[in-house]
Design a protein around this motif. Sequence first.
Motif, PDB file in Angstrom:
ATOM      1  N   GLU A  19       0.835  -1.200   0.000  1.00  0.00           N
ATOM      2  CA  GLU A  19       0.000   0.000   0.000  1.00  0.00           C
ATOM      3  C   GLU A  19       0.869   1.249   0.000  1.00  0.00           C
ATOM      4  N   ARG A  20       1.955   1.237   0.741  1.00  0.00           N
ATOM      5  CA  ARG A  20       2.883   2.379   0.718  1.00  0.00           C
ATOM      6  C   ARG A  20       3.450   2.592  -0.678  1.00  0.00           C
ATOM      7  N   ARG A  23       0.721   4.095  -2.865  1.00  0.00           N
ATOM      8  CA  ARG A  23       0.498   5.517  -2.592  1.00  0.00           C
ATOM      9  C   ARG A  23       1.646   6.364  -3.133  1.00  0.00           C
ATOM     10  N   SER A  26       1.272   6.651  -6.851  1.00  0.00           N
ATOM     11  CA  SER A  26       0.176   7.565  -7.184  1.00  0.00           C
ATOM     12  C   SER A  26       0.620   9.008  -7.022  1.00  0.00           C
ATOM     13  N   GLU A 223       9.313   6.128  -0.185  1.00  0.00           N
ATOM     14  CA  GLU A 223       8.490   7.113  -0.895  1.00  0.00           C
ATOM     15  C   GLU A 223       9.344   8.097  -1.689  1.00  0.00           C
TER      16      GLU A 223
END
Length: 247
Positions: A19-20, A23, A26, A223
């Motif tokens: 999920e990280r 995200r 995205s 990230e």
Amino acid sequence: MTDQARRAELAASLAEVRERIARACSAAGRDEGGVALVAVTKTYPAEDVVLLAGLGVSDVGENKDQEAATKAARVAEAGAAVRWHFVGQLQRNKARSVVRYADVVESVDSVRLASALDAAAGKYRDTPLDVLIQVSIDGDPARGGAVDPAGGTPPSDPEHDLQRIADAVASSGTLRLRGLMAVAPRGWEPDRAFAALAGTAARVRADHPDATVLSAGMSGDLEQAVRHGATHVRIGTSLLGMRNPLR
């Protein structure tokens, strides 16, 4: 802890990591399919690798040859198929061992090491060995890594010249240059580090268009790495947790 409980624990962590990544992709305007997860299982048992393989993890990273060779054999005996990445600093005298089980060596940082892997792969492999060149983002090879002279810092030893290493790997008949790997230096903001790495990667691709892999980002900074073009993130703690590791 039972295998069932450990599997549930790993499944939950894996879902969070994925999920990280989703995200981060995205936010960066990227397709999440363009970022692969490498599960770094150093000090964790082969049983965890087998469980992760059952959960759909296909890439596994190790950083010590003795542990990795034994673990790879045990995972194969269990019938699990994964792609092994060697991500630790590698001594030339370990090349003959590593080429027998690794699918990718991410930590090539000298012409001498490239030559040792080339010779070993020619003897012990039927297929080319994928190679990533480890880059020293801050230009200090003392912690491991090639130096990009185009980045403004000439290497103190030409053996660690990024361009020379890339050319040596690309000209090998047994190695295949796939891209770069790096760790953000201590004291650097990850965004600054990975922006610099992205520039280096672009320069390498200009001469070697197939070197499209960029292995960067770990549990604490995936990230930022994705934001700057990482195609592979190496995740250990966020995936495997703080379970008592092998000693």
